[in-house]
Structure formats: C-alpha cells, structure tokens
Scaffold this active site. Structure first.
Site, mmCIF file in Angstrom:
data_model
loop_
_atom_site.group_PDB
_atom_site.id
_atom_site.type_symbol
_atom_site.label_atom_id
_atom_site.label_comp_id
_atom_site.label_asym_id
_atom_site.label_seq_id
_atom_site.Cartn_x
_atom_site.Cartn_y
_atom_site.Cartn_z
ATOM 1 N N HIS A 22 -16.630 -2.498 -48.567
ATOM 2 C CA HIS A 22 -17.896 -2.950 -47.981
ATOM 3 C C HIS A 22 -17.918 -4.475 -47.895
ATOM 4 C CE1 HIS A 22 -22.465 -3.008 -47.808
ATOM 5 N NE2 HIS A 22 -22.194 -4.248 -48.210
ATOM 6 N N GLU A 23 -17.560 -5.122 -49.000
ATOM 7 C CA GLU A 23 -17.549 -6.588 -49.033
ATOM 8 C C GLU A 23 -16.438 -7.155 -48.156
ATOM 9 O OE1 GLU A 23 -19.995 -8.129 -50.245
ATOM 10 O OE2 GLU A 23 -20.889 -6.388 -51.237
ATOM 11 N N HIS A 26 -17.818 -7.598 -44.733
ATOM 12 C CA HIS A 26 -18.571 -8.845 -44.583
ATOM 13 C C HIS A 26 -17.624 -10.038 -44.444
ATOM 14 C CE1 HIS A 26 -22.336 -6.920 -45.212
ATOM 15 N NE2 HIS A 26 -22.202 -6.720 -46.517
#
Length: 403
Positions: A22-23, A26
């Site tokens: 998920h990170e 980003h």
C-alpha cells in the site's frame, strides 16, 4: 498446534506485506510525479534498522502493524526545507495528488484481484449464487401409508403399517437427469419439482432430459403422511450446487472481476452496518455469544487464518486475505482524516472552491488550514482507537471460529 501458529504467522506476514505494498503505491506514484519522498518504513514503533538510498530513508519498525510513506508537503502544515518547497505535495495539481492518495487502495484492490484470480484457476471461487437446477443426484425409497379396508368401520379408519416403495427408481429416473416438467407443468427449479410432486398422486408423467435425449417417464407418486397432511413423494434428491467454482485461465478473468464486485458491494454494506454491530462486540467481551457477523481486528483475522491452515483450508486462508485487502481498499477511501479518503476529500474541496472563486473573478485560495480540522481528526482517531481496542479485546477473549 504448530500448524495453527504457522498459519497465524503467515497471515500476519501477508497483512504486513499488503500494508507495505500500500505504501509502495504512494511512494511510486509520488516519485513518478516528482514529489519529494523522505522516508518509507514498514511497521510502527521503534526503528529496528534503516538505510538511506538516494533521498529516501528506508527502514523497518519493531511492530509489524502498518507502515508509512513520508511525502513532503502532504499538508501545508508540514515543515519544509528550502530544497523540498518546490516539490511539496500540496503544490501539485489535484489530479496528481488524487492519484497518489488513491494508489494505496488501488494496490489493495490489485492484491485481492491476484489472490482471487489464483483461486479461480486452482481451488475455485466460492459459489455466491448457487443454482437450484432440477437435476437428480440420487434416487431413494420412501415409506408409504394406506388405509386398511378390512379393519375400517363406519366411524373410523385404520392405517396399515408403513411399506416402502421406490417410485423414481422404478420409473427409470437416473442421477444426472434434469426434470423439465411434472404432469406437463414446467419445472425450471427444483422447488418447482417439489411443489408439483407433493400435489400429485399415482401415475404421473415426468419430462426428463438425459444428455441430448428428452424422455417421458411415468412415476407412481406415493402419498406420504406429513405434519401438513398427506403429500406426494417420488424418492429423488437434488444435485447440490458446488461450493466452489473453478475456471479456465480465460474465463477466470471475468469471474474474478464479477466476484470482486460482489465482495466490494458486501464490504460497503458491512461498513455501513458497522455502528449497529458494535453493541454485539461489547456483549461478546462480557460473555455473550459472539456472532459471526461482528467486526474483527487483525488479531481475529489472523486467528481465523491460523485455523484455516490447521485444517488445510488454504482456499479459506486466501479468501480471508482477499477480503481483508478489499476492506482496507474501501475503508481507506472513507472521507475521514487521517485516512487517504480524508486527504482526497480536502483535495477536491480545494479544487471545487477555487473553481468557484475563479468564476467570480477572484484568485485561488491557499491550501486548507488543517488546524481547523484538528478537532474532527482527533475525534476520528479516538473513536477509531476505541473501536480497535474493543475488537482486539473481543478477538482475544471471545474469538470467532471457523464453522
């Protein structure tokens, strides 16, 4: 017990990897647009180790929960160095900030799609819409009752002892046959077969499809005593729909997309019902029955993952992992700070506000003052922390188990 602990560890590892990816979403999108990324860490708490590569510090924290990607200028409150100011995230167009903030949820969705596609071509996907096709699985015999004329009187009848008859088998009905009509009445579903047979008595024509052939069989429907009175029975059971459906690699693509859509809709429904189910969590903590539809934490999900591995139910393990990733994808888009959805809501509020200002001949306003949102953010954090504490406690003292 060893298999259970291994399953718990594997599930926790899979969740940690999901959050890390998920990170990564980003970080990759932010760097692609030229934003300044300072740090990328997996986990929370004290730093176990870190290393600097280029302008980014990569590291691992002690607690395997969550992670973060530190992008300079996520808000206008962020303190920036002279080098970071031109690349502050809040300076970038709304669509680029949207892509960066939504990329984490997109990654969770992609993880779920990969897991579900793998299931579709291996163990199969759960059959969410089982059919009620009128296909015979087997034939059986049924007990019948009849009135004994020899012992009947003018005021009463006497029922003879039960006998056994096998109407369906004697008529030639076979497993795999599809019953298309009973006494001329179409039966598209097995329930239609039941209704028609219960109303029948004696020789009754059945239209049956066997492979490419259509047959007409005559079944001597027996009358059987039931709590609702006498009903007709022919001694046939329905073929149960499969619990899981496997697909070839091409068909699996559409099946995975359809199944994912159903799961996303279900996740949204569960989130909407979340406040109503919190009292059940409190009851479970105080000794009440734990209902299967009550919210669970990462602890509870990991315990279920451990049970799945212990029983060899890897399809359940994978389904849990996919479900949790879809939950995180939807949950992170809720318009609440500090979730990604909260930042997205602010981005598009600024965009709409500035559009209106330009149409009125006024200059665009600056970034939203996050200090005004601090009370709302704090309230969301406190409520979220309390809910997490409740669910973790319930999962420790009264966990949900696989049925």
């Amino acid at each position: 017990m060893t298999a259970y602990l291994v399953g718990v560890a594997l599930f926790l590892l899979a969740l940690t990897l999901s959050v890390a990816l998920h990170e990564v979403g980003h970080m990759v999108t932010a760097r692609a647009f030229g934003m300044r990324v300072r740090r990328f860490f997996v986990g929370r708490g004290p730093t176990l180790f870190s290393v600097k590569r280029g302008e980014i510090e990569y590291g691992v924290k002690a607690l395997p929960i969550g992670g973060f990607c530190d992008i300079a200028g996520l808000t206008a409150l962020d303190e920036l160095t002279p080098e970071e100011r031109p690349r502050a995230m809040w300076r970038f167009p709304a669509w680029k900030r949207t892509v960066v903030m939504a990329s984490g949820s997109v990654v969770h969705l992609l993880i779920a799609l990969v897991v579900l596609y793998t299931m579709a071509i291996t163990s199969g996907l759960p059959n969410l819409h089982p059919s009620d096709d009128p296909i015979v699985a087997s034939t059986t015999c049924v007990p019948t009752t009849a009135t004994c004329p020899a012992t009947a009187t003018a005021t009463a009848t006497v029922t003879c002892p039960a006998t056994v008859t096998c109407p369906a088998a004697e008529a030639g009905l076979r497993p795999g046959d599809r019953i298309e009509a009973v006494a001329g009445k179409p039966t598209p579903q097995w329930n239609d077969v039941l209704i028609a047979v219960r109303a029948a008595a004696g020789p009754t024509p059945l239209t049956v499809r066997r492979g490419a052939e259509t047959l007409t069989l005559t079944v001597d429907v027996a009358r059987v005593a039931s709590p609702d009175g006498e009903i007709g029975m022919m001694g046939a059971t329905a073929q149960q729909p499969p619990a899981y459906l496997r697909y070839d690699p091409l068909a699996a693509t559409g099946a995975t997309m359809s199944f994912t859509g159903d799961m996303v809709a279900n996740t949204a429904t569960q989130l909407a019902a979340f406040p109503q189910r919190l009292p059940s969590v409190l009851e479970a903590i105080t000794g009440g029955e734990r209902h299967p539809d009550t919210p669970i934490s990462m602890v509870g999900a990991s315990r279920l993952g451990g049970e799945a591995v212990e029983r060899g139910l890897w399809e359940v393990f994978l389904l849990l992992l996919a479900s949790l990733n879809l939950f995180m994808a939807v949950f992170n888009l809720l318009p609440l700070l500090p979730l990604d959805g909260g930042h997205l809501a602010i981005v598009w509020y600024e965009r709409a506000r500035d559009t209106i200002r330009r149409r009125r001949g006024r200059a665009a306003a600056g970034p939203v003052d996050y200090t005004r949102l601090f009370p709302i953010t704090l309230a969301a954090l406190l409520i979220g922390g309390a809910v997490m504490l409740l669910t973790v406690t319930a999962d420790l003292v009264n966990p949900i188990h696989l049925s």
